[in-house]
Design a protein around this motif. Structure first.
Motif, short mmCIF file in Angstrom:
data_model
loop_
_atom_site.label_atom_id
_atom_site.label_comp_id
_atom_site.label_asym_id
_atom_site.label_seq_id
_atom_site.Cartn_x
_atom_site.Cartn_y
_atom_site.Cartn_z
N VAL A 199 0.79 -1.24 -0.03
CA VAL A 199 -0.09 -0.05 0.24
C VAL A 199 0.84 1.30 0.09
O VAL A 199 0.49 2.26 -0.35
CB VAL A 199 -0.92 -0.08 1.14
N TRP A 222 -6.50 1.83 0.96
CA TRP A 222 -6.56 0.84 -0.02
C TRP A 222 -7.76 -0.19 -0.03
O TRP A 222 -8.09 -0.56 1.33
CB TRP A 222 -5.34 -0.07 0.03
N GLY A 224 -9.16 -3.60 -1.43
CA GLY A 224 -8.96 -4.59 -2.38
C GLY A 224 -9.46 -6.15 -1.58
O GLY A 224 -10.67 -5.71 -1.29
N GLY A 355 -6.85 1.00 -4.68
CA GLY A 355 -7.10 -0.49 -5.15
C GLY A 355 -7.89 -0.67 -6.00
O GLY A 355 -8.62 0.19 -6.60
N GLY A 390 -5.58 -1.28 -8.94
CA GLY A 390 -4.62 -2.59 -8.42
C GLY A 390 -3.15 -2.42 -9.19
O GLY A 390 -2.09 -2.89 -8.45
#
Length: 414
Positions: A199, A222, A224, A355, A390
């Motif tokens: 990150v 972030w 994800g 993300g 990403g």
């Protein structure tokens, strides 16, 4: 010649240090502005013509810059030559380690990617097999880029990276092959191998190339498979005493059934905003993950992409318009809890939703988060969607490798 530059109150730079400062300044300009003439370097640096001539000659002899063309000026002469950085002077490697894959990028000294390769790692692969596959993928990427001997390698990985030792901590949270791969890279390659939290690298990329280019203080949240954050204050990435700055998945928040513990973040913010939690929230709103991400959309990623299943759910909700609005608003309310806690402590003024999920939600999700945040916090905060998704981790790894190589090749002086 120019007088020695003052580098600190009551202290002046020696001639050698002044040359290093001037050389680095010129190289930084050639990196950011592209090819320049000696006259343009003189204007941009404020240095005298003889000093610029000396540094140009010095950098050419070092193999760092070369004549790449002419400026098109009416009168031809030395100042009409365009000088540029020799990009092939060094090759850099960035690696993005995920649970079920590793992506390798090989770039030149300007950060331009020359080759890229993603290697899937099977869930049943042994650590030795995973390391062997990753190293083979690296060798193939290097061969494709024509770079058998990289100058610097930077690795982005989940988990705590101890700032003092550069090693992964909390290794019970991360795949064992990550630790083994970093060890093999350091043992087999006689080059610097930098290890950084994924990150943190994403934040570097969003600041240089993405959504935070106009901010030197911001937080990257972030979103994800799990959640995390990176903190940049006054242009400096903050890692914390143990590398744990931004481990927001462990943040206790309302709306969860339990509290996080030292051994796991279930019950923390992760339980509200991780991929599995988002898929469950979508199902509650009539947007089952299977409808948009296939029958294997629990929280096991595709080995080919390692993308979180919730990314497809969020993108589908955005595309659905009014039909997805209730889900997006509920998700934004959850995300805002984590953002509000960060803002109450740091007051960063800007939060980037990074993300795959933050990028997939776009400005629509970011705007919803901003609305909920305004009701939770008196602090004015700009909430933005990440621009790189990403891929920010891989880009950040390349940029970190480039910075390290340039710090060696372009000495900062001082």
């Amino acid at each position: 010649m120019d007088a020695p530059r003052t580098v600190a109150a009551g202290r002046t730079a020696s001639p050698t240090t002044a040359r290093l400062i001037n050389d680095r300044l010129a190289l930084q300009l050639l990196q950011s502005e592209g090819a320049l003439t000696a006259g343009q370097l003189k204007t941009l640096t404020g240095l005298s013509r003889p000093t610029v001539a000396d540094l140009v000659e010095r950098l050419q002899e070092a193999g760092l810059i070369a004549v790449v063309g002419e400026s098109g000026a009416q009168r031809r002469g030395p100042n009409a030559r365009l000088y540029g950085i020799v990009a092939d002077r060094a090759h850099l490697v960035g690696l993005d380690l995920r649970t079920h894959s590793v992506t390798v990028a090989v770039a030149d000294l300007l950060g331009e990617v020359r080759a890229e390769r993603t290697v899937p790692i099977g869930p049943d692969d042994t650590p030795d097999a995973a390391v062997a596959a990753a190293l083979a993928g690296l060798d193939k990427a290097l061969a494709a880029a024509g770079a058998p001997h990289p100058h610097t390698i930077a690795v982005g990985a989940p988990g705590l990276v101890d700032p003092a030792t550069g090693r992964l901590g909390g290794t019970d949270w991360v795949p064992s092959w990550h630790v083994a791969l970093v060890g093999e890279l350091r043992a087999r390659r006689a080059v610097p191998v930098l290890l950084e939290n994924e990150v943190n690298l994403a934040a570097i990329a969003e600041q240089r190339d993405g959504a935070a280019r106009d901010h030197d203080t911001f937080v990257l949240l972030w979103l994800g498979h799990g959640t995390g954050a990176a903190v940049v204050l006054d242009g400096t990435l903050r890692r914390g005493a143990s590398g744990g700055t931004g481990e927001i998945g462990f943040l206790p928040v309302p709306g969860t059934a339990a509290l996080p513990s030292a051994s796991g973040c279930d019950g923390g913010f992760h339980s509200l905003a991780g991929s599995a939690a988002i898929c469950a929230l979508a199902a509650q709103h009539g947007l089952p993950a299977e409808a948009v991400a296939g029958p294997a959309a629990a929280d096991a990623p595709s080995p080919d992409t390692d993308a979180p299943p919730a990314e497809a759910v969020v993108r589908a909700a955005v595309a659905a318009g009014d039909a997805g609005a209730a889900f997006l608003d509920a998700l934004a309310a959850r995300i805002a809890l984590g953002v509000a806690a960060v803002c109450a402590v740091l007051d960063p003024g800007c939060v980037v939703l990074g993300g795959e999920i933050g990028s997939g939600g776009g400005e629509g999700l970011a705007g919803r988060v901003a609305g909920h945040l305004a009701r939770l916090s008196p602090l004015r905060t700009d909430v933005r969607a990440g621009a790189l998704g990403g891929r920010a981790v891989l880009r950040g790894a390349v940029l970190a490798a480039r910075d390290a190589a340039q710090n060696e090749l372009f000495p900062p002086g001082g």
